[in-house]
Motif scaffolding. Sequence first.
Motif: not given
Length: 697
Positions: A606-608, A618-620, A624-625, A670-672
């Motif tokens: 989860d991004n949060s 981390f840029d939402i 992504m992770c 990861y870059m989204k």
Amino acid sequence: MYLYLLILLQLLSSAGASESGIVGGKIAKPHSRPYMVSLQHRRRHVCGGMLIREDFVLTSAHCLKGSYPLTVVLGAHDLTEKEKKSRQEMKVSHYHRHPLHQNITQLSYDIMLLKLHTNATLNKYVKVIGLPDKDKRIPARTKCSVAGWGKTKPDITSGAADVLMEVEVTMQFNFECVNKLKDSFISSQMICTEDGQKDFCEGDSGGPVICKHKNVAQGIVAFFGNHLKCDDRKFPRVYMNISFFKSWIEEVIHGYTFTLRVLLLGQTFTLRVLLLGQTFTPKVLLLGQTFTLRVLLLGQTFTLRVLLLGQTFTPKVLLLGQTFTLSVLLLGQTFTLRVLLLGQTFTHRVLLLGQTFTLRVLLLGQTFTLRVLLLGQNFTLRILLLGQTFTLRVLLLGQTFTLRVLLLGQTFTPEAGLAACQALSNHLDLCQSTTMYLYLLILLQLLSSAGASESGIVGGKIVKPHSRTYMVSLQHRGYHVCGGMLIRKDFVLTSAHCLRNAYPLTVVLGAHDLKKWTKSCQKIQVSHYHRHPLHENATQNSYDIMLLKLKTTARLTQYVTVVGLPKEDEHIPASPKCSVAGWGKTNSNNKQGSDVLMAVAVMVEDNSECKTVWQKYFDINQMMCTRTTGGKGFCQGDSGGPLICNNKAQGIVAFNYAERCDDSQYPHVYMKIPFFMPWIKEVLHGYGANMSLNKQE
């Protein structure tokens, strides 16, 4: 000495990106420098530049600092006036920063080429400027001039000039600049001037310095010493030496060049083009010069009859819905044709004597007829045929004939005129010695399932050889440094930080064991490096994405295919199983990566949760992770590789906890890809993208 260097580095200032102008100069005669460019961001002048081709502007790389996107303004004199008669405004389609300019504030390799979205209209207000010969030096004490719309006073509160200003400057010996600027001045790639209180200032970066020849630019405004006082007499002014970068400039521009060198004898060359509703008919005799043609042909007839003697003929044309007839006599030269033909009849009759003939064609839904008389040369044909009839009649005499065809749902009828050849008794032995290869690659489906020497697979297993046929090994001097993915036959998607200390890069496709070179492997050089314009620093976490344009198109086989990409803003929920693969380290303690391709299953986090752990890093929106349960994930050497979810590449391996890639406390980032789809499409569109990237290819 150390303290002096620290002070010097603090004083050095790039002259542009609303940081550089002419001090001690005068107003230039309106439109006397028609090559001058005002680079603007949100209608505000930030840098200078020069038009070097109708579709290319040369400027400084640091002009992108905080100023993306840029707009190119041509034919201007007074920036406060509309100047409708002379002014042209262009959008930029591609930003080509020098690959070795890895930090937006870096002084070396501070050069950038801007590819225009549309060609400039050349007239008395807008002209191109010439470039110097490679490695040509300008003698010291030569009188030169520089112009720009930058500040006219050195104080901080001074604004940019409304009208174009110019000033005369004097070229200095390089050793004089080295003595004052120390390691900040690189003699091979820089030149300098020193004229007291006369020179450029904030707002002039990217503009040209002109010396003896008024139509040749020798340098690009780069930086001066004291960023608080551009008229400080203690420090010289520095320019990038264009002659040093001439090869790189030509290499970048060559990727967009369509060049035809022809000898036309007493005939009419007629071209009717649906372009601004005009008919263009040239009747010309061209002897030993370069003729450049860029054409979009819609619904018309194009006829060309040419006698070509000892030159290179390279047409790249987009032809839509018309008849194309080419009759050519080719003697002793290379003929290369790359054409995208959609829905028309293509007839080609060629007499080829003693040269190489290469034809690569994408044919969709039409009839293709080729009649060729080949005498003593190599003939190579690679064709992607979709839903049409293909007829080939060839008389082959004493040469090698190679045909590689991807045939999907159409009729293929080859009629090789060997019987006719055998009827010619004088050439019977030639007929018998002819070698003919036919490779029919019938591809029922393209696989689309599932990195900077900074990220390898931990907790995974060796993949089935060639089960991830889109995987790319990016190598520098024969060593693997990053992963990547093939997204089109001529493009690889990877991480921008893969360029750090690894230029130039080589693309290796179809590999499994990097220590074994097999028939499945392909090695291709990179022609263009497209880092995202907002990725200003090689160590920057955000916008860490790069597209690599290949010099030659990849050959799609059972070992090499493209990967499917997601739709724009496609959402991947938390928890679905995904996978990541690469040739990186298998744990943090290893000194080297894996020889064979490894993969591991991972779960999207989860991004949060990622934001909580990584906070400002981390840029939402663009990242992504994945969870690192049990330490599973990527490691050093996997950067740029794809995160595969639902048979599509959803992410690009970006970063994890430095030197502790198996630390389960830190999710892997990861870059989204969905976030970057508009930019990806924009870059590919500039090279003739004609397919949906949302579908597997």
